[in-house]
Write an enzyme that holds these catalytic residues in place. Structure first.
Site, short mmCIF file in Angstrom:
data_model
loop_
_atom_site.label_atom_id
_atom_site.label_comp_id
_atom_site.label_asym_id
_atom_site.label_seq_id
_atom_site.Cartn_x
_atom_site.Cartn_y
_atom_site.Cartn_z
N LYS A 1 0.69 -1.24 0.12
CA LYS A 1 -0.04 0.14 0.05
C LYS A 1 0.90 1.27 -0.13
O LYS A 1 0.68 2.11 -0.66
CB LYS A 1 -0.93 -0.03 1.37
CG LYS A 1 -1.60 1.50 1.68
CD LYS A 1 -2.44 1.18 2.73
CE LYS A 1 -1.82 1.65 4.01
NZ LYS A 1 -1.59 3.07 4.39
N ASN A 2 1.95 1.29 0.95
CA ASN A 2 2.65 2.58 1.12
C ASN A 2 3.53 2.65 0.00
O ASN A 2 4.16 3.93 -0.09
CB ASN A 2 3.22 2.52 2.30
CG ASN A 2 2.24 2.74 3.54
OD1 ASN A 2 1.23 3.05 3.43
ND2 ASN A 2 2.75 2.39 4.86
N CYS B 1 -5.14 8.32 9.82
CA CYS B 1 -5.24 7.57 11.39
C CYS B 1 -5.27 8.62 12.52
O CYS B 1 -4.67 9.59 12.55
CB CYS B 1 -4.41 6.59 11.34
SG CYS B 1 -4.14 5.06 10.37
N ARG C 1 0.73 14.40 13.34
CA ARG C 1 1.11 13.96 12.14
C ARG C 1 0.91 15.46 11.35
O ARG C 1 0.35 15.46 10.26
CB ARG C 1 0.24 12.82 11.66
CG ARG C 1 0.33 11.72 12.09
CD ARG C 1 -0.48 10.75 11.49
NE ARG C 1 0.53 9.82 10.74
CZ ARG C 1 0.19 8.81 9.93
NH1 ARG C 1 -1.21 8.53 10.16
NH2 ARG C 1 0.84 8.08 9.13
N ASP D 1 4.34 0.65 12.28
CA ASP D 1 3.15 -0.17 11.81
C ASP D 1 2.93 -1.55 12.32
O ASP D 1 1.93 -2.18 12.07
CB ASP D 1 3.03 0.00 10.34
CG ASP D 1 2.82 1.46 9.86
OD1 ASP D 1 2.34 2.27 10.70
OD2 ASP D 1 2.94 1.48 8.59
N ARG E 1 -8.63 -0.34 4.87
CA ARG E 1 -8.04 0.68 4.53
C ARG E 1 -6.66 0.14 4.01
O ARG E 1 -5.93 0.28 3.15
CB ARG E 1 -7.72 1.92 5.38
CG ARG E 1 -8.73 2.75 5.73
CD ARG E 1 -8.26 3.99 6.56
NE ARG E 1 -6.97 4.59 5.86
CZ ARG E 1 -6.02 5.25 6.63
NH1 ARG E 1 -6.23 5.55 7.82
NH2 ARG E 1 -5.12 5.58 6.15
C1 UD1 Z 1 4.12 6.77 6.50
C2 UD1 Z 1 3.18 5.49 6.31
C3 UD1 Z 1 2.84 5.02 7.63
C4 UD1 Z 1 3.86 4.80 8.68
C5 UD1 Z 1 4.83 6.04 8.71
C6 UD1 Z 1 5.85 5.92 9.59
C7 UD1 Z 1 2.35 5.94 4.17
C8 UD1 Z 1 1.22 6.19 3.50
N1 UD1 Z 1 2.45 6.18 5.42
O1 UD1 Z 1 3.34 7.81 7.11
O2 UD1 Z 1 2.10 3.65 7.83
O3 UD1 Z 1 3.35 4.53 10.16
O4 UD1 Z 1 5.27 6.41 7.47
O5 UD1 Z 1 6.86 4.91 9.18
O6 UD1 Z 1 3.38 5.55 3.72
N2 UD1 Z 1 6.33 14.45 10.54
C9 UD1 Z 1 6.28 15.81 11.16
N3 UD1 Z 1 6.19 16.45 9.99
C10 UD1 Z 1 5.97 16.28 8.62
C11 UD1 Z 1 5.90 15.08 8.45
C12 UD1 Z 1 6.12 13.98 9.50
O7 UD1 Z 1 6.47 16.34 12.11
O8 UD1 Z 1 5.73 17.21 7.81
C13 UD1 Z 1 6.38 13.34 11.83
C14 UD1 Z 1 5.14 12.63 12.14
O9 UD1 Z 1 4.20 13.40 12.70
C15 UD1 Z 1 5.71 11.45 12.53
C16 UD1 Z 1 7.18 11.32 11.74
O10 UD1 Z 1 7.35 12.46 11.53
O11 UD1 Z 1 6.03 11.54 14.14
C17 UD1 Z 1 7.02 10.25 10.92
O12 UD1 Z 1 6.21 10.32 9.95
P1 UD1 Z 1 6.08 10.33 8.30
O13 UD1 Z 1 7.19 9.28 8.05
O14 UD1 Z 1 5.96 11.43 7.33
O15 UD1 Z 1 4.72 9.23 8.36
P2 UD1 Z 1 3.59 9.19 7.13
O16 UD1 Z 1 4.51 9.49 5.80
O17 UD1 Z 1 2.57 9.92 7.21
#
Ligand code: UD1
Length: 422
Positions: A22-23, A118, A123, A306, A398
């Protein structure tokens, strides 16, 4: 709303075919917008999140055909209709924010509702946005929408303040068509990012450093549509392995890349499960004397956040103390109150959970609060005494393809009851 009814205690056995990731599929589907013409993606899982991202792209003018049996998505991009990507689409899935990179690169503007997704903490998307700003975009926030404009994106050097899968993907897509060289530092190393990078390279992008924390992208003026096969889903694979383990079963995962789930297989080995790997399969067999373990969630190749909730369910069945430290998301323990309702002995101190395991859980009515917390409840129910009813299973739709069919195929007693939660 449908519910799952699971009678626990059946040992899982046999083989299960793992679906596409998915990701990886989400950003790759979006990246098709970077080129005019028809791209063809294979091994795409039929999931709610995939259907949502397809709707987002259709809203932006792409013509898409999803052959769910063959798992092939054909995406035809002619003209991008840039408009406000509505809250209704973005609220259910945070990955909708991925369209910002390609929209900015191709049309010079993007309007996207601030994402939902989620319920696992704040996030934010600040790392995505400050990266776009560094490349020359102007960003404003109005009425819950992010507005980004850029006459032309320019390559630059960006050090991301935190490792983010989403920001790494989004900035890679934008940089592929920017003018000049972009250097991204503190990048995510996740296989999903490497898969997106390989897809972009196949389209004609010039990228080096994939799978390291420094990725360099030399912008090109045009990319081409391509055919591509998505990698297997390591989180789905891990979930099945843990499900097998809680039932002390004997199962084989087919269509996996063992290196992608190394942190989990090592943890299962430490607990005392016998794991054997082949080129594209992983086998969980007889267990020795089992003992508690400690995991700390980390960016890849560390233990994936995850799989934190699913592995905690398993730990409730392992004699002794296990410890789980969640370092990625601040609110990712929502499965614990539900596991306690099934008899689990878990204490929480900030981001640390201590599991006093070894007792069989017993069935109770429980409710999913997010995708992976949902997987944890299914696993708990598979190992529990009695019949557990799980509500709000739309969360697991999902991210898990044909979940009840695949578990039934391994011998689980699980039924999806239509409209079971009036
Ligand atoms: C992706 C995955 C999700 C997984 C996560 C961490 C997808 C669609 N989802 O989510 O399943 O749990 O990686 O492996 O690929 N953060 C910030 N600012 C930002 C972006 C992120 O502070 O602009 C923080 C987030 O709150 C979190 C951390 O960085 O604490 C990691 O988030 P991130 O790796 O971006 O997760 P996702 O890409 O949303």
């Amino acid at each position: 709303m449908d519910i799952y009814r699971i009678k626990g205690g059946k040992k899982l056995s046999g083989e299960v075919e793992i679906s596409g990731a998915k990701n990886a599929a989400l950003p790759i589907i979006v990246a098709c917008m970077l080129a005019d013409g028809e791209s063809v993606l294979r091994n795409v899982p039929d999931l709610m999140d995939i259907r949502t991202i397809i709707k987002v792209l259709e809203f932006l003018g792409a013509e898409i055909d999803f052959n769910k049996e063959k798992k092939i998505v054909r995406i035809q991009v002619n003209k991008i209709k840039n408009g406000e990507v509505p809250y209704e689409l973005v609220k259910t899935m945070r990955a909708s924010v991925y369209v910002m990179g390609p929209l900015l690169a191709r049309t010079g503007e993007a309007y996207v509702s601030l994402p939902g997704g989620c319920a696992i903490g704040e996030r934010p998307v600040d790392i995505h946005l400050s990266g776009f700003e560094a490349m020359g975009a102007e960003i404003t926030l109005e009425h819950g929408y992010i507005k980004a404009t850029a006459a032309a994106l320019k390559g630059t050097s960006i050090i991301m303040r935190k490792i983010s899968v989403g920001a790494t993907a989004n900035l890679m897509m934008a940089a592929a068509l920017a003018k000049g060289k972009t250097i991204l530092e503190n990048c995510a190393l996740e296989p999903d990012i490497v898969d997106l990078g390989n897809f972009l390279i196949k389209m004609g992008a010039v990228i080096s450093g994939l799978g390291t924390d420094r990725i360099e992208i030399e912008g090109v003026s045009k990319l081409n549509p391509v055919n591509y096969t998505i990698i297997p889903d390591r989180i789905e694979a891990g979930t099945f392995l843990i499900a097998g383990a809680i039932t002390r079963g004997n199962i084989t995962l087919k269509n996996v890349i063992p290196a992608h789930i190394k942190s989990l297989t090592e943890t299962l080995g430490q607990i005392g499960f016998d794991i054997k790997e082949d080129k594209n399969s992983v086998h969980l067999g007889e267990c020795r004397k089992l003992k508690g373990a400690m995991i700390r969630t980390l960016p890849f190749p560390g233990f994936p956040t995850d799989l934190q909730a699913p592995v905690m369910s398993l730990m409730t069945s392992i004699p002794g103390i296990s410890v789980v430290i969640e370092t990625i998301f601040e609110n990712r323990f929502t499965h614990i109150p539900e596991l306690r309702r099934m008899g689990a002995d878990i204490t929480i101190e900030n981001n640390i959970a201590v599991i006093n395991g070894g007792q069989k859980l017993s069935s109770a009515p429980v409710m999913m609060s997010d995708l992976r917390a949902g997987a944890a409840l299914i696993i708990a129910a598979l190992g529990a005494k009695g019949t557990t009813e799980i509500r709000r299973i739309y969360h697991s739709d999902r991210g898990y393809e044909k979940l009840s069919e695949k578990l039934s195929g391994l011998g689980a007693d699980i039924v999806r009851v239509k409209g079971g939660n009036p």
